[in-house]
Motif scaffolding. Sequence first.
Motif, mmCIF file in Angstrom:
data_model
loop_
_atom_site.group_PDB
_atom_site.id
_atom_site.type_symbol
_atom_site.label_atom_id
_atom_site.label_comp_id
_atom_site.label_asym_id
_atom_site.label_seq_id
_atom_site.Cartn_x
_atom_site.Cartn_y
_atom_site.Cartn_z
ATOM 1 N N ARG A 1 -1.874 -40.751 7.562
ATOM 2 C CA ARG A 1 -2.672 -41.662 6.736
ATOM 3 C C ARG A 1 -4.008 -41.981 7.407
ATOM 4 N NH1 ARG A 1 -0.721 -47.314 4.072
ATOM 5 N NH2 ARG A 1 -2.725 -47.865 3.190
ATOM 6 N N SER A 2 -4.010 -42.042 8.726
ATOM 7 C CA SER A 2 -5.258 -42.277 9.455
ATOM 8 C C SER A 2 -6.246 -41.134 9.278
ATOM 9 C CB SER A 2 -4.973 -42.472 10.948
ATOM 10 O OG SER A 2 -4.204 -43.630 11.152
ATOM 11 N N ILE A 3 -5.733 -39.946 9.163
ATOM 12 C CA ILE A 3 -6.596 -38.783 8.934
ATOM 13 C C ILE A 3 -7.142 -38.816 7.508
ATOM 14 C CG2 ILE A 3 -6.569 -36.255 8.678
ATOM 15 C CD1 ILE A 3 -4.487 -36.279 11.044
ATOM 16 N N GLU A 4 -6.298 -39.213 6.566
ATOM 17 C CA GLU A 4 -6.671 -39.155 5.157
ATOM 18 C C GLU A 4 -7.425 -40.387 4.647
ATOM 19 O OE1 GLU A 4 -2.930 -36.413 3.614
ATOM 20 O OE2 GLU A 4 -2.703 -38.589 3.617
ATOM 21 N N ASP A 5 -7.258 -41.522 5.310
ATOM 22 C CA ASP A 5 -7.750 -42.792 4.784
ATOM 23 C C ASP A 5 -8.603 -43.512 5.835
ATOM 24 O OD1 ASP A 5 -7.983 -45.519 4.034
ATOM 25 O OD2 ASP A 5 -5.993 -45.577 3.152
ATOM 26 N N GLU A 6 -9.896 -43.570 5.590
ATOM 27 C CA GLU A 6 -10.821 -44.153 6.564
ATOM 28 C C GLU A 6 -10.541 -45.627 6.828
ATOM 29 O OE1 GLU A 6 -15.630 -44.646 7.362
ATOM 30 O OE2 GLU A 6 -14.926 -43.682 5.533
ATOM 31 N N ASP A 7 -10.212 -46.401 5.793
ATOM 32 C CA ASP A 7 -9.907 -47.821 6.003
ATOM 33 C C ASP A 7 -8.690 -48.000 6.901
ATOM 34 O OD1 ASP A 7 -12.063 -48.719 4.467
ATOM 35 O OD2 ASP A 7 -10.870 -48.754 2.620
ATOM 36 N N PHE A 8 -7.674 -47.189 6.679
ATOM 37 C CA PHE A 8 -6.478 -47.250 7.522
ATOM 38 C C PHE A 8 -6.831 -46.836 8.946
ATOM 39 C CE2 PHE A 8 -2.294 -45.819 9.044
ATOM 40 C CZ PHE A 8 -1.521 -46.920 8.715
ATOM 41 N N ARG A 9 -7.599 -45.783 9.101
ATOM 42 C CA ARG A 9 -8.038 -45.307 10.417
ATOM 43 C C ARG A 9 -8.783 -46.408 11.166
ATOM 44 N NH1 ARG A 9 -10.054 -40.776 8.823
ATOM 45 N NH2 ARG A 9 -12.138 -41.479 8.301
ATOM 46 N N ASP A 10 -9.634 -47.148 10.445
ATOM 47 C CA ASP A 10 -10.414 -48.215 11.072
ATOM 48 C C ASP A 10 -9.549 -49.345 11.609
ATOM 49 O OD1 ASP A 10 -12.732 -46.799 10.571
ATOM 50 O OD2 ASP A 10 -13.308 -48.010 8.822
ATOM 51 N N ALA A 11 -8.342 -49.491 11.072
ATOM 52 C CA ALA A 11 -7.432 -50.530 11.562
ATOM 53 C C ALA A 11 -7.004 -50.280 13.003
ATOM 54 C CB ALA A 11 -6.207 -50.632 10.665
ATOM 55 N N PHE A 12 -7.203 -49.072 13.497
ATOM 56 C CA PHE A 12 -6.835 -48.712 14.867
ATOM 57 C C PHE A 12 -8.048 -48.638 15.800
ATOM 58 C CE2 PHE A 12 -3.503 -46.902 12.171
ATOM 59 C CZ PHE A 12 -2.384 -47.470 12.753
ATOM 60 N N ALA A 13 -9.211 -49.004 15.308
ATOM 61 C CA ALA A 13 -10.444 -48.834 16.082
ATOM 62 C C ALA A 13 -10.511 -49.737 17.311
ATOM 63 C CB ALA A 13 -11.662 -49.055 15.195
ATOM 64 N N THR A 14 -9.983 -50.952 17.209
ATOM 65 C CA THR A 14 -10.054 -51.913 18.315
ATOM 66 C C THR A 14 -8.762 -52.715 18.378
ATOM 67 O OG1 THR A 14 -10.964 -53.702 16.961
ATOM 68 C CG2 THR A 14 -12.565 -52.184 18.003
ATOM 69 N N VAL B 1 -12.561 -35.257 10.588
ATOM 70 C CA VAL B 1 -12.568 -36.604 11.176
ATOM 71 C C VAL B 1 -12.140 -36.647 12.635
ATOM 72 C CG1 VAL B 1 -12.144 -37.666 8.922
ATOM 73 C CG2 VAL B 1 -10.210 -37.222 10.460
ATOM 74 N N LYS B 2 -11.735 -35.533 13.219
ATOM 75 C CA LYS B 2 -11.142 -35.561 14.561
ATOM 76 C C LYS B 2 -12.041 -36.226 15.591
ATOM 77 C CE LYS B 2 -12.546 -30.994 16.060
ATOM 78 N NZ LYS B 2 -12.168 -29.760 16.688
ATOM 79 N N ASP B 3 -13.346 -36.056 15.489
ATOM 80 C CA ASP B 3 -14.248 -36.670 16.454
ATOM 81 C C ASP B 3 -14.417 -38.166 16.221
ATOM 82 O OD1 ASP B 3 -14.610 -34.206 17.684
ATOM 83 O OD2 ASP B 3 -16.360 -33.723 16.456
ATOM 84 N N ASP B 4 -13.996 -38.642 15.060
ATOM 85 C CA ASP B 4 -14.109 -40.063 14.723
ATOM 86 C C ASP B 4 -12.802 -40.824 14.921
ATOM 87 O OD1 ASP B 4 -16.781 -39.675 13.948
ATOM 88 O OD2 ASP B 4 -16.171 -39.131 11.917
ATOM 89 N N LEU B 5 -11.736 -40.135 15.314
ATOM 90 C CA LEU B 5 -10.461 -40.813 15.506
ATOM 91 C C LEU B 5 -10.546 -41.735 16.712
ATOM 92 C CD1 LEU B 5 -7.842 -37.947 14.984
ATOM 93 C CD2 LEU B 5 -8.425 -39.777 13.391
ATOM 94 N N PRO B 6 -10.143 -43.000 16.546
ATOM 95 C CA PRO B 6 -10.077 -43.888 17.702
ATOM 96 C C PRO B 6 -9.164 -43.293 18.777
ATOM 97 C CG PRO B 6 -9.828 -45.142 15.678
ATOM 98 C CD PRO B 6 -9.772 -43.687 15.306
#
Length: 157
Positions: free
Chosen positions: A133-146, A11-16
């Motif tokens: 958790r951002s690495i493991e959980d896409e929904d949580f990661r998306d909370a940091f997108a914007t 997921v590293k390339d998808d991290l906000p």
Amino acid sequence: LGTLLQQYRAVKDDLPERLRRGLWHVDRSSYCRYLPEAVTNIVTGLEALLNTGDDEPVTAQFVKRSHLLAEELAIDASRTYWSWIYDVRSKVVHGDEVQLVGPPGWTGSTGDLPPEVAKVAKAQDVLRAAIRRSIEDEDFRDAFATDAAVRQRWPLQ
């Protein structure tokens, strides 16, 4: 640890960008020999995750959102605690003397942490847990997108 590394690589390339900055600061904080330097990196890492701009009070963003983030991660830390962490960081970066040291001879290998070390470590735990958790959980990661996503997940009111 190997599983987490595999997940990170996937997921590293998808991290906000804000998560990338938070990851850099949490990593940096773990190498700090002195608590004032560590607390500066920890607070900056949390601000990278939670700050959404100048149209909201910066201190309130940090204190309230860090508190809500810690609650979501099941780490007990009051708003008073987050105000203390932010105040310590502010004193450090503005050149004040900060008495934030472990006792002489303490190596961290046995016994309880000195109170100041334990307080700073709790903030580092929150930042680490959020990154993990951002690495493991896409929904949580998306909370940091914007900024809007951060504001929605951790509102100031």
